[in-house]
Design a protein around this motif. Structure first.
Motif, PDB file in Angstrom:
ATOM      1  N   SER A 176       0.927  -1.030  -0.087  1.00 33.70           N
ATOM      2  CA  SER A 176       0.104   0.013   0.008  1.00 33.70           C
ATOM      3  C   SER A 176       0.580   1.214  -0.033  1.00 33.70           C
ATOM      4  CB  SER A 176      -0.938   0.088   1.073  1.00 33.70           C
ATOM      5  OG  SER A 176      -0.328  -0.106   2.447  1.00 33.70           O
ATOM      6  N   THR A 229      -4.008   0.519  -1.753  1.00 37.28           N
ATOM      7  CA  THR A 229      -4.219  -0.947  -1.556  1.00 37.28           C
ATOM      8  C   THR A 229      -4.444  -1.988  -2.349  1.00 37.28           C
ATOM      9  OG1 THR A 229      -6.452  -0.922  -0.985  1.00 37.28           O
ATOM     10  CG2 THR A 229      -4.957  -0.365   0.792  1.00 37.28           C
ATOM     11  N   THR A 282      -4.623  -4.980   6.137  1.00 38.86           N
ATOM     12  CA  THR A 282      -4.366  -4.197   4.859  1.00 38.86           C
ATOM     13  C   THR A 282      -4.331  -2.725   4.948  1.00 38.86           C
ATOM     14  OG1 THR A 282      -5.108  -6.096   3.550  1.00 38.86           O
ATOM     15  CG2 THR A 282      -4.933  -3.966   2.521  1.00 38.86           C
ATOM     16  N   LEU A 298      -1.660   2.227   5.984  1.00 38.66           N
ATOM     17  CA  LEU A 298      -2.236   3.527   5.591  1.00 38.66           C
ATOM     18  C   LEU A 298      -2.640   4.191   6.777  1.00 38.66           C
ATOM     19  CD1 LEU A 298      -3.722   2.662   2.251  1.00 38.66           C
ATOM     20  CD2 LEU A 298      -1.427   3.781   2.729  1.00 38.66           C
ATOM     21  N   GLY A 314      -9.210  -0.359   1.241  1.00 46.69           N
ATOM     22  CA  GLY A 314      -8.585   0.690   0.734  1.00 46.69           C
ATOM     23  C   GLY A 314      -9.747   1.650   0.616  1.00 46.69           C
TER      24      GLY A 314
END
Length: 406
Positions: A42, A57, A243, A247, A367
């Motif tokens: 990511s 992502t 995931t 971020l 994402g």
């Protein structure tokens, strides 16, 4: 009459222990590829994209999608050529994919990077079969422990992967992470060497064609439905939260090293309990272990929703890893109750196709959910799905008790 089965069981488990140890080492190296992609994918995506970071992502999603696409071919290849040949070929393919990923980072080619990590994910489908391969030569009593031993190799993967990122991310500065994917290729070549020492009998053609029961009959079993649902939910929710975490951490002002270490602690928590999960399953049962794992997954989200400093992120990811370990290993052990020996490769491939198909969907959603609705929404989604699986476990236990009572 009893001495012969006992001796056979001893020989089988001696071979099973040898194979499980080799597969555990290969798991440490092959599993490192996943943690490398999860820690960097990511971030690389965000650096190569413009102002719209909702696709940041996508590389991780491509990795998971590659695993989903690889599950059925992996089953077919190993059914025809055997575990050893399939695993070794996949390792060589993984080394090539890692080289392609490194080149894509060097040239800032986002589509090529996504394709390369998709291929790495395809190899991941073979790595996922390590746990089933360990059970192939094991007695019924040793199967849960064999699975746990292999997944315990992920403890080293939890160190090797993130530490590879930390030590190689600046190797070709100012191009971040190019050296990381070159190193990942080297790990794949070492795994190839380790796997060459496996001793798993090749499938006998006559037996392989015997087939067993129709697939529809197998997957219609109540135990298969619940085992697959719990495996899907635990893996998909783990991937959804994991995931988004790097971020989210960068968005909160934390560093790339903080994010890599968070993934490291998460992977350690995923695989560390594997040293004793098999024993716990033998003591308290598969269904209770799965239920405990689901509760820990819910606990992860509760911690994540309580704060945004590095301690909250790390603690949440540790709980996420522990929950995945108990729920996924327990569900995998439940699955082994649903098929006969000659049915195993088909059923295992279908199970992993379902699991990683849903994991890919969760990864693709992660994402977008984070970018559009925020970190809180990602974590709130964990609660209804874990609750549903607990209900399914109760349904399974109640149904099986009724059958025994009748």
């Amino acid at each position: 009459m009893t001495a012969i089965p006992s001796s056979a069981a001893f020989i089988d488990d001696r071979l099973a222990k040898r194979n499980a140890m080799l597969l555990a080492v290969a798991q440490a190296l092959g599993g490192a590829a996943a943690s490398i992609v999860f820690a960097t994918g990511s971030l690389i995506g965000a650096s190569l994209l413009g102002s719209d970071k909702s696709l940041a992502t996508l590389p991780i999603s491509c990795f998971v999608l590659g695993t989903a696409f690889g599950t059925l071919p992996a089953g077919v290849i190993m059914h025809r050529f055997g575990r050893r040949a399939g695993f070794m070929g996949a390792s060589l393919f993984g080394a090539s994919a890692s080289m392609a990923a490194a080149y894509a980072v060097f040239t800032a080619d986002f589509p090529l990077f996504c394709l390369a990590v998709f291929c790495s994910g395809f190899v991941g489908a073979f790595v996922q079969q390590f746990r089933f391969a360990a059970a192939d030569t094991a007695s019924e009593g040793f199967k849960p422990k064999a699975i746990s031993w292999v997944l315990a190799g992920g403890v080293l993967a939890g160190v090797v992967g993130p530490q590879t990122v930390i030590w190689t991310k600046d190797l070709f500065s100012p191009i971040l992470f190019a050296g990381t994917y070159l190193a990942q290729g080297g790990l794949a070549l070492i795994s190839f060497t380790i796997l060459s020492f496996l001793r798993i009998p090749k499938p006998v053609r006559g037996v392989a064609k015997a087939g067993g029961r129709p697939l529809g009959e197998i997957v219609a079993q109540r135990r298969f439905i619940v085992a697959a649902a719990c495996a899907i939910t635990s893996y998909a929710l783990m991937n959804l939260v994991m995931t988004a975490t790097p971020l989210a951490m960068i968005g909160c002002g934390l560093s790339e090293t903080d994010a890599a270490l968070a993934i490291q602690w998460h992977v350690l928590a995923m695989f560390g309990p594997s040293f004793f999960t098999g024993n716990l399953i033998s003591r308290i049962g598969k269904e209770r272990i799965v239920a405990l794992g689901l509760l820990l997954l819910a606990g992860c989200s509760a911690v994540a929703l309580s704060g945004l400093d590095v301690g909250h992120f790390w603690a949440a990811l540790v709980l996420l890893g522990l929950g995945w370990n108990f729920a996924f290993i327990g569900a995998t052990s439940m699955l082994t109750d649903t098929y006969r020996h000659e049915e195993r490769t088909r059923v295992q491939a279908v199970n992993d196709f379902l699991v990683f198909g849903f994991v890919a969907a969760a990864s693709f959603s992660s994402g977008k959910l984070l970018h559009t609705f925020g970190w809180g929404t990602v974590n709130v989604l964990v609660f209804p799905f874990t609750a549903l699986c607990v209900v399914l476990l109760v349904w399974l236990v109640a149904g099986e008790r009724k059958v025994v009572a009748s």
